[in-house]
Write an enzyme that holds these catalytic residues in place. Structure first.
Site, mmCIF file in Angstrom:
data_model
loop_
_atom_site.group_PDB
_atom_site.id
_atom_site.type_symbol
_atom_site.label_atom_id
_atom_site.label_comp_id
_atom_site.label_asym_id
_atom_site.label_seq_id
_atom_site.Cartn_x
_atom_site.Cartn_y
_atom_site.Cartn_z
ATOM 1 N N GLU A 57 0.838 -1.197 0.000
ATOM 2 C CA GLU A 57 0.000 0.000 0.000
ATOM 3 C C GLU A 57 0.874 1.249 0.000
ATOM 4 O O GLU A 57 1.860 1.324 0.732
ATOM 5 C CB GLU A 57 -0.936 0.011 1.225
ATOM 6 N N HIS A 94 -4.344 6.631 0.332
ATOM 7 C CA HIS A 94 -3.596 5.379 0.351
ATOM 8 C C HIS A 94 -4.182 4.441 -0.679
ATOM 9 O O HIS A 94 -5.237 4.722 -1.254
ATOM 10 C CB HIS A 94 -3.572 4.761 1.760
ATOM 11 N N HIS A 130 -5.142 0.382 -2.126
ATOM 12 C CA HIS A 130 -5.530 -0.986 -1.792
ATOM 13 C C HIS A 130 -5.137 -1.890 -2.946
ATOM 14 O O HIS A 130 -5.103 -1.457 -4.092
ATOM 15 C CB HIS A 130 -7.041 -1.087 -1.618
ATOM 16 N N ASP A 178 -9.351 1.112 8.190
ATOM 17 C CA ASP A 178 -9.476 2.492 7.706
ATOM 18 C C ASP A 178 -10.526 3.251 8.505
ATOM 19 O O ASP A 178 -10.368 4.425 8.821
ATOM 20 C CB ASP A 178 -9.882 2.514 6.225
HETATM 21 ZN ZN LIG Z 1 -7.250 1.028 3.439
#
Ligand SMILES: [Zn+2]
Length: 131
Positions: free
Chosen positions: A23, A81, A83, A93
């Site tokens: 990530e 961010h 995934h 999150d």
């Molecule tokens: Zn996330």
């Protein structure tokens, strides 16, 4: 509520996400006007978990980036961010959003993206306008 983002910034984030086996994460700096957020700069911050399933921004790098942006009159209007699955907030999150109530831009590694914000305990999707 709207996130106004430059195409070049979004493309840069999507490109990095596509290339990264873990990530990626970082900060969206800019200005708020009413409930809308206008992004003027983006900063990639190292994911200290180095994980494909989670992220945590390297704290010193993050603090330095925030200080530098504040000196230029910019504030954190969001964080981003990536995934390696769908670009929707994970359980982790959601907890992060409680601690950091700004707009969360989430991208995947296939060019999809979405923005979210926690509002009175529930996750709301934020409209993204690219300019
Ligand atoms: Zn996330």
């Amino acid at each position: 509520m709207m996130l106004v983002l430059k195409n070049e910034h979004l493309n840069e984030i999507l490109k990095r996400a596509e290339e990264s086996p873990v990530e990626i994460c970082g900060l969206l700096f800019g200005k708020k006007k009413d409930t809308d957020a206008f992004v003027e700069e983006i900063r990639f911050i190292k994911n200290r978990l180095n994980s494909p399933y989670a992220f945590e921004m390297e704290p010193l790098e993050m603090i330095r980036a925030i200080d530098e942006a504040e000196e230029r009159g910019l504030e954190v209007v969001g964080i981003f961010h990536s995934h390696l699955c769908k670009p929707i907030p994970s359980e982790g999150d959601r907890k992060g959003m409680e601690n950091w109530p700004v707009i969360w831009l989430i991208v995947d590694n296939e060019g999809n993206y979405g923005a979210f914000m926690l509002e009175r305990g529930s996750i709301k999707e934020v409209k993204i306008q690219t300019v």
